[in-house]
Scaffold this active site. Structure first.
Site, PDB file in Angstrom:
ATOM      1  N   GLU A 134      -5.760  -8.433   0.955  1.00  0.00           N
ATOM      2  CA  GLU A 134      -6.253  -8.099   2.297  1.00  0.00           C
ATOM      3  C   GLU A 134      -7.732  -7.749   2.214  1.00  0.00           C
ATOM      4  O   GLU A 134      -8.148  -7.015   1.320  1.00  0.00           O
ATOM      5  CB  GLU A 134      -5.536  -6.874   2.904  1.00  0.00           C
ATOM      6  N   GLU A 145       0.789  -1.236   0.000  1.00  0.00           N
ATOM      7  CA  GLU A 145       0.000   0.000   0.000  1.00  0.00           C
ATOM      8  C   GLU A 145       0.822   1.289   0.000  1.00  0.00           C
ATOM      9  O   GLU A 145       0.819   2.035   0.989  1.00  0.00           O
ATOM     10  CB  GLU A 145      -0.948   0.008   1.207  1.00  0.00           C
TER      11      GLU A 145
HETATM   12  C1  FCB Z   1      -4.075  -2.078   5.709  1.00  0.00           C
HETATM   13  C2  FCB Z   1      -2.668  -2.454   6.114  1.00  0.00           C
HETATM   14  C3  FCB Z   1      -2.600  -3.518   7.165  1.00  0.00           C
HETATM   15  C4  FCB Z   1      -3.696  -3.369   8.201  1.00  0.00           C
HETATM   16  C5  FCB Z   1      -5.037  -3.190   7.553  1.00  0.00           C
HETATM   17  C6  FCB Z   1      -6.184  -3.053   8.512  1.00  0.00           C
HETATM   18  O1  FCB Z   1      -4.074  -0.759   5.253  1.00  0.00           O
HETATM   19  O2  FCB Z   1      -1.967  -2.936   4.996  1.00  0.00           O
HETATM   20  O3  FCB Z   1      -1.315  -3.493   7.730  1.00  0.00           O
HETATM   21  O4  FCB Z   1      -3.387  -2.344   9.054  1.00  0.00           O
HETATM   22  O5  FCB Z   1      -5.016  -2.075   6.715  1.00  0.00           O
END
Ligand code: FCB
Length: 445
Positions: A355, A166
């Protein structure tokens, strides 16, 4: 909904990150990261919490990887802490730090779990931040040294690599808003950090391709579907600008499309940091792109926000039915919309959701955590992933964020995302109902 509907090739996993889980902040020669320093600054983290112990993954990795196995999860994504490998950022490597990741990888493989490795999940060595961190173009050399060393040590066993986690978040929150490490602010920090992060993805991608035979090389992007607050022209235009910043800024140059300056004029400032040859160096043909989605954003036009002239309307103000402990709206169609958006780009061979997950307060009662909200969140989001897959969109895998409750950056331990509850006083793990559900879902063929 059953696993088989996604097809036998679909990858299932769980994601984590070094700083959020490992603890052992100064063990066995590790140097300080920007997050070790930032968590010590007053007022930066809720209740002044820190990650010096966190989930103690550094010492409990065998137990936690065994949990991945017990939950039937075939792929485990984790990150390497750069300052464990190079305590001063570059120069002399720390063999004990490297040995730790050797053990993590070997333990995964012993248990039949495929390791997916992120090289940079935000914990830059402080020694490099002292030289400007991501604002200094030398970061490209520093990261080559680090990535070269790690790929040479693990490339025989690790085939799934992600360069950055990210970039929009670590440059935006860390170098513009100052709410994440290293706590810098303003465009004069954000623009060079953003440009160097974008260059790093291609440069390190090329390095991995030359070092690791048979590597699957990716990088991961945060994304949120953007909806205008009204049908009015002003809000619609504000949403286009916000989309350029939040979703397009980092992926488009990688795909050879350049920075989305046409839709957000303020981004022109980034050109000041471009050097001859950069335009050619930005694109890289990744084997996969990881998209990470949690929510949508509703955007209204605003004269008061400089450059962007748009603001995000908080979920709490919109009176939406579901809000997580992060203050984010529960909005499952967002993940479908993001898969659709990224599928429309030419030049992405494969998309994985690297994620997705939700934080809600949990309670252990008689050894059980009834986290119905998280469970529904995961099921509803997976339903939207399946919808995308059925429409033939380019989605090939799904990773839950995250295995164990952990240190959620500026939120400290106030936003638990785990499939497994952690009692931070005792380090006791308890699989939540959502974890049991994921395990049984994955066990059905
Ligand atoms: C993302 C991050 C991860 C975690 C989630 C909730 O932005 O990559 O490390 O904090 O959010």
């Amino acid at each position: 909904m059953v696993r088989a509907e996604f097809g036998s090739e679909f990858e299932w996993g769980v994601s984590s990150a070094a700083f959020q889980t490992e603890g052992a902040w100064d063990a066995e020669g590790k140097g300080h990261s920007i997050w070790d320093v930032f968590t010590g600054r007053k007022g930066k983290i809720k209740d002044a919490q820190h990650a010096r112990i966190a989930c103690n993954f550094y010492h409990c990795y065998r137990e936690d990887i065994a949990l991945v196995r017990a939950l039937n999860i075939p792929n485990f994504r984790f990150s390497v802490a750069w300052p464990r490998i190079f305590p001063a950022g570059v120069g002399q490597p720390n063999p004990k730090g490297m040995d730790f990741y050797e053990r993590v990888v070997d333990h995964c493989l012993e248990l039949g779990i495929t390791p997916w490795l992120t090289l940079y999940h935000w914990d830059l060595p402080q020694a490099l931040q002292d030289k400007g961190g991501w604002t200094n173009r030398d970061i490209l050399f520093w990261m080559e040294e680090y990535a070269g060393y790690v790929t040479r040590r693990l490339g025989d066993r690790v085939k799934h690599w992600m360069v950055l986690n990210e970039p929009a978040v670590f440059t935006g929150a860390g170098y513009f808003f100052g709410v994440h490490a290293p706590g810098l602010t303003g465009l004069r920090n954000f623009f060079p950090a953003a440009h160097h992060a974008t260059l790093a993805m291609g440069q390190i991608g090329r390095l991995i391709r030359s070092e690791v035979r048979g590597a699957q090389i990716g990088t991961t992007f945060s994304c949120s579907s953007i909806h205008p607050a009204s049908g009015g022209e002003r809000d619609v235009k504000a949403a286009i600008r916000a989309d350029a910043l939040i979703n397009r800024l980092f992926i488009e140059p990688i795909l050879g499309m350049g920075y989305p300056i046409d839709d957000l004029k303020a981004l022109r400032g980034i050109e000041k940091y471009m050097q001859v040859g950069d335009e050619k160096a930005l694109p890289f043909d990744f084997d996969f792109i990881g998209i990470q989605n949690y929510t949508r954003e509703v955007v209204a036009s605003s004269f008061f926000v400089p450059y962007l002239q748009a603001r995000l309307v908080p979920a709490a103000k919109r009176k939406v039915p579901g809000i997580t402990a992060m203050g984010w709206e529960v909005f499952p169609p967002a993940i479908y919309e993001m898969i659709k958006k990224f599928s429309a780009y030419p030049g992405i061979p494969k998309l994985f959701v690297t994620e997705n997950g939700a934080a809600f307060p949990d309670q252990v009662v008689s050894g059980r955590v009834k986290d119905q909200q998280r469970l529904s969140y995961l099921q509803d989001h997976l339903g939207q992933v399946l919808r995308a897959k059925r429409e033939g969109l380019n989605v090939h895998g799904y990773f839950v964020w995250t295995l164990t409750d952990n240190f959620e950056w500026a939120e400290g331990y106030h936003a638990p995302f785990g499939l497994v509850h952690v009692d931070f006083a005792t380090q006791q793990r308890t699989v939540k109902d959502s974890g049991h559900w994921y395990a049984s879902f994955l066990s059905e063929q």
